[in-house]
Design an enzyme around this catalytic site. Structure first.
Site, PDB file in Angstrom:
ATOM      1  N   GLU A  94       0.679  -1.269   0.079  1.00  0.00           N
ATOM      2  CA  GLU A  94       0.044  -0.039  -0.052  1.00  0.00           C
ATOM      3  C   GLU A  94       0.818   1.394  -0.019  1.00  0.00           C
ATOM      4  O   GLU A  94       2.026   1.267   0.478  1.00  0.00           O
ATOM      5  CB  GLU A  94      -1.042   0.153   1.383  1.00  0.00           C
ATOM      6  N   CYS A 114       3.373   8.363   1.244  1.00  0.00           N
ATOM      7  CA  CYS A 114       4.265   7.379   2.322  1.00  0.00           C
ATOM      8  C   CYS A 114       4.031   5.979   1.227  1.00  0.00           C
ATOM      9  O   CYS A 114       3.117   5.399   0.891  1.00  0.00           O
ATOM     10  CB  CYS A 114       3.121   7.167   3.325  1.00  0.00           C
ATOM     11  N   CYS A 121       6.807  -7.430   6.570  1.00  0.00           N
ATOM     12  CA  CYS A 121       8.017  -7.016   7.535  1.00  0.00           C
ATOM     13  C   CYS A 121       8.529  -8.093   8.282  1.00  0.00           C
ATOM     14  O   CYS A 121       7.872  -8.725   8.998  1.00  0.00           O
ATOM     15  CB  CYS A 121       7.744  -5.836   8.181  1.00  0.00           C
ATOM     16  N   CYS A 125       8.019  -5.933  15.202  1.00  0.00           N
ATOM     17  CA  CYS A 125       7.401  -5.020  16.302  1.00  0.00           C
ATOM     18  C   CYS A 125       6.029  -5.178  16.444  1.00  0.00           C
ATOM     19  O   CYS A 125       5.162  -5.533  15.862  1.00  0.00           O
ATOM     20  CB  CYS A 125       7.373  -3.615  15.595  1.00  0.00           C
ATOM     21  N   CYS A 345      -0.077   2.279   8.878  1.00  0.00           N
ATOM     22  CA  CYS A 345       0.803   1.350   9.104  1.00  0.00           C
ATOM     23  C   CYS A 345       0.298  -0.139   8.663  1.00  0.00           C
ATOM     24  O   CYS A 345       0.178  -0.957   9.476  1.00  0.00           O
ATOM     25  CB  CYS A 345       1.602   1.173  10.248  1.00  0.00           C
TER      26      CYS A 345
HETATM   27  N1  SAH Z   1      10.038  -0.047   9.181  1.00  0.00           N
HETATM   28  C1  SAH Z   1      10.282   1.293   9.198  1.00  0.00           C
HETATM   29  C2  SAH Z   1       9.336   2.075   8.408  1.00  0.00           C
HETATM   30  C3  SAH Z   1       7.835   1.811   8.317  1.00  0.00           C
HETATM   31  S1  SAH Z   1       6.948   1.828   9.782  1.00  0.00           S
HETATM   32  C4  SAH Z   1      10.281   1.629  10.747  1.00  0.00           C
HETATM   33  O1  SAH Z   1       9.856   0.995  11.420  1.00  0.00           O
HETATM   34  O2  SAH Z   1      10.635   2.695  10.942  1.00  0.00           O
HETATM   35  C5  SAH Z   1       6.724   3.641   9.858  1.00  0.00           C
HETATM   36  C6  SAH Z   1       6.554   4.132  11.405  1.00  0.00           C
HETATM   37  O3  SAH Z   1       5.439   3.962  11.856  1.00  0.00           O
HETATM   38  C7  SAH Z   1       7.470   3.940  12.225  1.00  0.00           C
HETATM   39  O4  SAH Z   1       8.027   4.616  12.851  1.00  0.00           O
HETATM   40  C8  SAH Z   1       6.690   2.774  13.131  1.00  0.00           C
HETATM   41  O5  SAH Z   1       7.552   2.424  14.319  1.00  0.00           O
HETATM   42  C9  SAH Z   1       5.265   3.410  13.174  1.00  0.00           C
HETATM   43  N2  SAH Z   1       4.369   2.466  13.569  1.00  0.00           N
HETATM   44  C10 SAH Z   1       4.253   1.135  13.216  1.00  0.00           C
HETATM   45  N3  SAH Z   1       2.897   0.637  13.863  1.00  0.00           N
HETATM   46  C11 SAH Z   1       2.406   1.773  14.396  1.00  0.00           C
HETATM   47  C12 SAH Z   1       1.084   2.101  15.057  1.00  0.00           C
HETATM   48  N4  SAH Z   1       0.385   0.890  15.281  1.00  0.00           N
HETATM   49  N5  SAH Z   1       1.087   3.211  15.786  1.00  0.00           N
HETATM   50  C13 SAH Z   1       1.915   4.196  15.676  1.00  0.00           C
HETATM   51  N6  SAH Z   1       3.093   4.080  14.934  1.00  0.00           N
HETATM   52  C14 SAH Z   1       3.272   2.865  14.179  1.00  0.00           C
HETATM   53 FE1  SF4 Z   2       8.424  -3.415  10.470  1.00  0.00          FE
HETATM   54 FE2  SF4 Z   2       6.421  -2.371  11.449  1.00  0.00          FE
HETATM   55 FE3  SF4 Z   2       8.589  -2.628  12.852  1.00  0.00          FE
HETATM   56 FE4  SF4 Z   2       8.598  -0.822  10.996  1.00  0.00          FE
HETATM   57  S1  SF4 Z   2       7.270  -0.909  12.532  1.00  0.00           S
HETATM   58  S2  SF4 Z   2       9.994  -2.184  11.252  1.00  0.00           S
HETATM   59  S3  SF4 Z   2       7.406  -2.110   9.488  1.00  0.00           S
HETATM   60  S4  SF4 Z   2       7.454  -4.383  12.159  1.00  0.00           S
END
Ligand code: SAH
Ligand code: SF4
Length: 353
Positions: A94, A114, A121, A125, A345
């Site tokens: 997306e 974005c 991934c 996380c 996200c």
């Molecule tokens: N993988 C990269 C980029 C994609 S995620 C990274 O982790 O930085 C983009 C941003 O969204 C990151 O800062 C991530 O920590 C945040 N993110 C992911 N899930 C989220 C959520 N449920 N609420 C708020 N931010 C979130």
């Molecule tokens: Fe991957 Fe989501 Fe962690 Fe970014 S925040 S590294 S997209 S699992």
């Protein structure tokens, strides 16, 4: 049919070789490049600057539709548009466009796109919808480029342009380092789309060795690091990557980056109620970031089905910001955008499976 190269995966030099094979003069490669990246054409028929036979040959040799938009969603305020794309192997990714109205935002009509760097991934996380779905595969450079060109084409019809590109969609950009950099370089090409390096932001989970490599390359691209916790014990729980790249290792790499590039780092912080939104955490964070040229970008957590944490409330967010700023660390609280279209996200792709 799917083994034909995707046109956006080609470097200019690849295009030259292809035209040579087809017995065409080299300037045809420039014409195709301009058509693709300056006219935003994306079907062979549109290349009105080429003879018909060559257009047909291009259509036979290359794939033009490896990224199919299959679902669009506009937020109720019309400021956020999300597109779900299907890749040639049916994987879903997306990209989200966020419009910032000049009258309500000092960003003067920014159009921030974005984009995704991977399908799924591998970083896991726990609060992230993409992390919850696991890793499918890396995107090719062309699949990254094509997300941008899709929106560039769309905005062009409205007399607008993409002004900023953030790699904050699905995936970890530094886990797919080479393809991400190739995509940025292709979009940056002054004979093509000519998108300025300073208008890109890469967001990473914090792979220390890649941050160092990125620093050595001295690119003008902005860097954002997803930190979300000030102590290893807490970060281990919500970001498994911390076990290999703990906070000290990560911050050492960040200092190296700032020393090498003289560029400021942004730390991203998803404010989770009672977990990382307290004054105590803010004070710990400030002490760890002291002396580093940086800025904290905090955003209330986006709820996801796989994680029980809740978003912070307005008062706690304000207090968090004030505590950081009193300690000399600049902080911005960002509003969540496009919640009604699941623009947070990885959420759209999850709901489509
Ligand atoms: N993988 C990269 C980029 C994609 S995620 C990274 O982790 O930085 C983009 C941003 O969204 C990151 O800062 C991530 O920590 C945040 N993110 C992911 N899930 C989220 C959520 N449920 N609420 C708020 N931010 C979130
Ligand atoms: Fe991957 Fe989501 Fe962690 Fe970014 S925040 S590294 S997209 S699992």
């Amino acid at each position: 049919m799917n083994d034909k190269p995707f046109i956006y995966d080609l470097e200019h030099s690849d295009m030259m070789s292809l035209l040579e094979e087809l017995g065409e003069p080299a300037y045809r490669a420039d014409q195709i490049w301009q058509g693709l990246y300056q006219q935003y054409w994306n079907t062979p028929d549109e290349f009105s600057n080429l003879p018909k036979t060559l257009r047909e040959q291009l259509g036979q040799a290359l794939q033009f539709e490896a990224l199919k938009p299959i679902k669009y969603l506009d937020s109720s305020d019309g400021q956020t548009r999300k597109t779900l794309f299907q890749l040639h192997d049916k994987r879903l990714i997306e990209a989200v466009l966020m419009k910032y109205d000049p009258s309500t935002h000092k960003g003067q009509g920014r159009r921030t796109l974005c984009i995704s760097s991977q399908a799924g991934c591998a970083m896991g996380c726990v609060f992230c919808a993409t992390g919850q779905m696991g890793f499918m595969r890396h995107l090719t450079s062309g699949e990254i480029v094509a997300q941008v060109m899709y929106y560039a084409r769309m905005l062009h019809t409205e007399d607008e342009n993409v002004t900023n590109i953030v790699l904050m969609g699905m995936g970890e950009p530094f886990h797919n380092y080479d393809n991400v950099m190739a995509a940025i370089d292709r979009l940056n090409d002054s004979d093509g789309y000519n998108f300025g390096a300073r208008r890109f932001t890469i967001s990473t989970v914090g792979l220390a060795s890649k941050i160092r490599q990125f620093a050595d390359e001295k690119r003008q691209v902005n860097l954002a690091i997803s930190l979300h916790a000030a102590e290893d014990e807490e970060r281990d729980k919500i970001m498994p990557v911390n076990k290999r790249n703990n906070i000290s290792k990560l911050l050492e790499a960040c200092h190296y980056y700032v020393d090498q590039t003289s560029r400021r780092i942004t730390f991203e912080w998803a404010l989770i109620s009672g977990v990382n939104d307290t004054e105590e955490v803010a004070r710990k964070l400030a002490s760890r970031l002291k002396g580093l040229m940086c800025h904290v970008n905090a955003i209330p957590l986006n709820p996801t089905t796989g994680y029980e944490g809740h978003a912070t409330n307005r008062q706690s967010a304000a207090k968090f910001k004030a505590t950081l700023e009193q300690a000399g660390i600049p902080c911005t609280i960002r509003m969540r955008r496009g919640i009604d279209i699941q623009a947070g996200c990885g959420q759209l792709a999850v709901s489509s499976f």
